[in-house]
Design an enzyme around this catalytic site. Structure first.
Site, PDB file in Angstrom:
ATOM      1  CG  ASP A 164      -1.956   0.520   1.181  1.00 46.86           C
ATOM      2  OD1 ASP A 164      -2.758   1.140  -0.025  1.00 46.86           O
ATOM      3  OD2 ASP A 164      -2.436   1.832   2.438  1.00 46.86           O
ATOM      4  CG  ASN A 208       4.978  -4.509   6.221  1.00 46.40           C
ATOM      5  OD1 ASN A 208       4.874  -4.274   7.490  1.00 46.40           O
ATOM      6  ND2 ASN A 208       4.510  -4.389   5.216  1.00 46.40           N
ATOM      7  CE1 TYR A 258      -3.379   0.734  10.652  1.00 50.05           C
ATOM      8  CE2 TYR A 258      -2.731  -1.244   9.795  1.00 50.05           C
ATOM      9  CZ  TYR A 258      -2.658   0.188   9.977  1.00 50.05           C
ATOM     10  OH  TYR A 258      -1.427   0.608   9.536  1.00 50.05           O
TER      11      TYR A 258
END
Length: 613
Positions: free
Chosen positions: A168, A419, A476
């Site tokens: 992203d 990641n 999140y």
């Protein structure tokens, strides 16, 4: 073969010379991949001028150029001074995204895979002295299953290629960092490694110097005043310093380690590094710097700014550090790739703690990984033969380059080796094991290793968290999961998962390496709605309340330091807006919330507390 001298930061010394080739280079797209066939390695025609260092994308006003995917070329002339004759010469490329082939006076000299690490084009025997020489660089920015970062490349019906990242952030490309002409003696210092140990009266530093000759090596250590505090000879040994001024968090002190190759009293080569003496260790649920617990406060960041994209900018880097000091931060992660060396040097000088991350992002196959990370989707990324072979070799090479380049930085306290990878399949386990072992063997200081866990990687399904020395959670709840009025449920979900992690990994500290909510600066709504500044603060206060409930949580690095560019889409308003600062480096309301909180938290926050849920 690893070129340690290319990874060594270039310096002017009494024996070395350096010239920066930053400036305007000739530039040309090669959409037909026919550059070599047409002789572009000998010189470009019908070119435009392009600043170096910088990403090429945002200089353009037409979309085809900004979004260009494929081969493209840079070229410029340079002169090697005649007085450098007899020295070893090379061009050091500090970052060419994502792969490069370099031609010197038309001759192919070096190839390199990976857009975020230095490499060298050796010039000996290829250049003329005191006359123009030409360097041409073919770069390719296509994404694939074997590239770091990973993604795919789509061919549109109009014949143009398009990058489809599994990550992203925007696929900024080009010569993002400087290119330097370097001259060193034929017999020279190739590498230095240090490992520190605290003693009752000071410190001991075990050192190892690599050269390409047999002459004597002298190591001298100077304090900030320029006084010698220790000196020894030999390529390997132990340096004892009495009453050592240690490098500490936000209280940095750097010694200068000067290396010399000597022959009959003459200096053959000279090099130096500024090194902070400190130790780092994970002990139970504590992260220890110099045997003292620390609580991480800081950011996930990006090398991203207006106009120059991912190009390195010293003024932007300076502004970022000033903002981080203002807000009360003490750490950041180099998400999601190694940063320019100058940023780590700033962190060394300022006393910031850095989790240094390799560019292994996108190993969860999704064009909207930020959404599908919490959907339960499984991509089985590591089941492919090409990933277990070519990708793994590229990954190991990137880890070797990262650790070799950054191993002496006091600021670097941990390596992040992935990641948000896919971790729920058996095929991931062997891959992870090899990468983690490789990192441990490569680092002389044996720093802690970790990876940032995607939301799908929960304790009940993740097969790889055991490799990490501390857990790095990207979570999140309250944004991608149960956002808005459902935030009360999000809080309970976050609490429940942390309870599970404390049971699954009872002796590992937890760092929140990502949490955040997209926020349009200046958007206000009472009562709050998602994307408003009020909701960002509401979301963050919920996170803080949960963090403070758990003794195992030893750090919070919010996503993101500043708004940054992404691929366009219906869920991104000209980029990711989770920044605590705008892309122009101005504060949103949340910045003042963080400043109040972080300035109130002691450096050893929660080191002796007990959980209170």
């Amino acid at each position: 073969m690893l070129d340690t001298q290319a990874l060594q930061y270039p310096r002017n010394t009494s024996t070395r010379r350096l010239f920066d080739l930053s400036g305007l280079w000739k530039f040309k797209f090669d959409s037909g991949a026919c550059g070599e066939e047409n002789g572009w390695q000998y010189g470009l025609s019908d070119y435009i001028l392009m600043p170096v260092p910088a990403s090429f994308n945002d200089f353009f006003t037409d979309k085809n150029s900004r979004e260009y995917t494929g081969d493209f070329w840079y070229e410029r002339d340079f002169i090697v001074p005649g007085e450098w004759e007899g020295m070893s010469l090379f061009l050091r490329f500090e970052g060419a995204a994502h792969r490069a082939e370099v031609y010197i006076n038309g001759k192919k000299t070096v190839s390199h895979e990976g857009g975020f690490m230095p490499f060298a084009a050796r010039l000996d025997g290829l250049v003329k002295f005191d006359k123009p020489n030409r360097v041409a660089v073919k770069i390719n920015n296509e994404l694939s299953l074997t590239s770091l970062p990973a993604g795919s490349t789509k061919l549109l019906k109009n014949g143009r290629k398009m990058s489809k990242p599994f990550f992203d952030f925007f696929n900024y490309s080009g010569l993002n960092r400087a290119v330097k002409l370097v001259a060193v003696p034929k017999e020279s210092i190739l590498d230095l490694s240090v490992e520190h140990k605290l003693t009752e009266d000071g410190s001991e530093t075990k050192y190892s110097v690599t050269t390409n000759g047999d002459n004597t090596v002298q190591v001298s250590v100077f304090d900030k005043d320029g006084s010698i505090v220790a000196e020894t000879t030999g390529k390997e040994g132990v340096i004892h310093i009495e009453n050592t001024r240690l490098w500490n968090v936000l209280d940095a002190y750097l010694y200068t380690f000067r290396l010399r190759i000597l022959k009959s009293g003459s200096i053959i080569d000279e090099y130096y590094e500024d090194i902070g003496i400190r130790t780092v260790e994970i002990k139970g649920r504590d992260i220890l710097i110099n045997n003292k617990p620390v609580y991480l406060k800081g950011f996930g960041k990006h090398e991203d700014s207006d106009i120059i994209g991912r190009g390195f900018s010293l003024p932007v880097a300076k502004r970022d550090f000033e903002l981080m000091k203002w807000i009360g931060a003490n750490s950041f992660r180099t998400s999601h790739y190694p940063y320019a060396e100058e940023i780590l040097k700033m962190a060394d000088r300022e006393g910031f703690l850095v989790i240094d991350e390799v560019a292994a992002v996108g190993m969860f196959e999704s064009l909207m990984n930020f959404l599908e990370a919490s959907s339960g989707k499984k991509t089985d990324f590591f089941s492919r033969d090409i990933v277990q072979t070519q990708t793994k070799e590229n990954h190991k090479a990137a880890v070797s380059e990262l650790i070799t380049r950054d191993k002496n930085h006091a600021c670097v306290i941990a390596w992040s080796l992935f990641n948000e990878p896919e971790t729920t399949s058996d095929s991931a386990v062997k891959y992870f094991e090899e990468i983690f072992i490789h990192a441990l063997k490569t680092d002389p200081q044996k720093r802690p290793r970790t990876f940032a866990l995607i939301m799908n990687s929960t304790p009940s399904v993740c097969k790889c968290y055991g490799f990490s020395d501390f857990l790095s959670l990207n979570r999140y709840y309250g944004w991608y999961v149960n956002g808005g009025y459902e935030i009360s449920d999000a809080k309970e979900q976050l609490i429940d998962e942390l309870k599970e992690w404390e049971k699954a990994a009872p002796n590992k500290p937890i760092i929140f390496t990502e949490f955040g909510a997209d926020t349009m600066p200046g958007l206000h709504k009472l009562p709050s709605v998602m994307w408003s500044e009020e909701y960002q603060e509401e979301y963050l206060n919920m996170q803080f309340e949960v963090f403070d409930m758990f003794d195992s949580v030893k750090g919070e690095q919010v996503w993101n330091f500043a708004d940054f560019q992404t691929t366009e889409g219906i869920l991104r308003v000209d980029g990711n807006k989770k920044g605590i600062f705008t892309r122009a480096r101005q504060p949103k309301n949340a910045a003042y919330l963080f400043k109040k909180r972080w300035e109130s938290l002691a450096l050893d926050y929660k080191s002796t507390s007990s959980c209170r849920y």
